[in-house]
Design an enzyme around this catalytic site. Structure first.
Site, mmCIF file in Angstrom:
data_model
loop_
_atom_site.group_PDB
_atom_site.id
_atom_site.type_symbol
_atom_site.label_atom_id
_atom_site.label_comp_id
_atom_site.label_asym_id
_atom_site.label_seq_id
_atom_site.Cartn_x
_atom_site.Cartn_y
_atom_site.Cartn_z
ATOM 1 N N ASP A 91 0.900 -1.145 0.121
ATOM 2 C CA ASP A 91 0.023 0.049 0.090
ATOM 3 C C ASP A 91 0.898 1.467 -0.033
ATOM 4 O OD1 ASP A 91 -1.959 1.736 0.223
ATOM 5 O OD2 ASP A 91 -2.823 1.070 2.168
ATOM 6 N N ALA A 92 1.120 1.505 -1.108
ATOM 7 C CA ALA A 92 2.010 2.686 -1.367
ATOM 8 C C ALA A 92 1.660 3.899 -2.097
ATOM 9 C CB ALA A 92 3.410 2.242 -2.128
ATOM 10 N N LYS A 93 0.329 3.967 -2.676
ATOM 11 C CA LYS A 93 -0.146 5.057 -3.194
ATOM 12 C C LYS A 93 0.749 5.983 -4.081
ATOM 13 C CE LYS A 93 -3.663 4.897 0.442
ATOM 14 N NZ LYS A 93 -3.099 4.112 1.399
ATOM 15 N N ARG A 94 1.525 5.253 -4.814
ATOM 16 C CA ARG A 94 2.660 6.123 -5.575
ATOM 17 C C ARG A 94 1.652 6.421 -6.934
ATOM 18 N NH1 ARG A 94 4.984 5.281 -1.434
ATOM 19 N NH2 ARG A 94 7.443 4.710 -1.547
#
Length: 276
Positions: A91-94
């Site tokens: 879960d990095a939301k890059r």
């Protein structure tokens, strides 16, 4: 992990639970602080206690990156320990311009380069096609696009009107032209359960990653009522309610008990839908 393998895991485990490893070193039981890597030791015990009850794990990158080198070492050790049969999500939301997104993709997907090879990553689509397609360039990897979040601030942008409906509807419609339901999933907050019927108009076959059940107050039954498909189509995440179910030496047992409770509720919903 392929779409069919994911569906088989759901049927086999009678579950569509994702355990979020949002591991805060200040919240784990104090006795673990004597271990060389307290965060990894915590994660390891959580994984061992829940791996037969869930079909996915989701470490949140921020909880590891905030600790610098030590945190990244914990994240790499955790990724390497995650079961091969589960869908393992970072879960990095890059989301950045193309060459930067390519480096982000390499960081989380290229084992030789970074020591990590997650199955999927969460991505912010605000910058459009060229911020998402570098992740899709890694064959067999999933991209999970933020669509409708459970945050208070979701109303700031996600419901704005565009020529194709609301902004979140436009995001889904556009992203569906970049890849099919075998590569793209969407994040939809559980607290938006009544919106699932509308979302299914635009994403009838995509799996939805659904945070917000548990500590955030999302209702599992409503999520299933409005969002479940013939293949289940849901991966429901619970983090704090599971991993912090106890702060004592029994934390892993307490986490298992909480995960089992959710899994049993999920089994009822899968049976009701005729999936198992």
């Amino acid at each position: 992990m392929s779409r069919q393998q994911l569906i088989e895991q759901i049927k086999q485990k009678k579950s569509f639970l994702c355990v979020g490893l949002d591991t805060d070193i200040d919240k784990i039981p104090s006795f673990l602080k004597s271990y060389p890597d307290p965060v990894f030791e915590f994660n390891k015990r959580i994984i061992d206690a829940t791996k037969d009850l869930c079909i996915s794990y989701k470490p949140n990158a921020a909880f590891y990156e905030s600790r610098g080198l030590k945190g990244l070492q914990s994240l790499i050790a955790t990724e390497n320990y995650l079961p091969a049969e589960t869908l393992n999500i970072i879960d990095a939301k890059r989301g950045d311009i193309g060459n930067t997104s390519s480096m982000y993709a390499k960081a989380f997907f290229d084992k030789e380069a970074s020591g990590m090879s997650f199955d999927a990553i969460t991505v912010a689509p605000y910058m459009g096609n060229d911020s998402v397609t570098p992740f899709l360039a890694f064959e067999g990897k999933w991209v999970i696009i933020l669509a409708l979040t459970s945050s208070i601030g979701s109303k700031d942008f996600q419901y704005l009107t565009t020529e194709n409906g609301t902004l979140y509807e436009s995001v889904i419609q556009k992203a569906n032209t970049w890849a099919g339901a075998d590569r793209i999933m969407y994040v939809v907050g559980a607290t938006k359960s009544t919106e699932f019927t509308n979302i299914r108009k635009f994403a009838p076959d995509n799996f939805l990653l659904v945070p917000g059940v548990g500590a955030q107050g999302g209702n599992l039954q409503e999520v299933c009522q409005y969002g479940m498909t013939k293949d289940c189509g849901l991966i429901v995440n619970a983090s704090r309610s599971i991993i912090y179910a106890s702060n004592g030496e029994d934390f892993a047992d307490a986490a298992r008990a909480e995960a089992l409770k959710i899994q049993q509720e999920m089994q009822v919903e899968l049976e009701k839908a005729g999936i198992i």
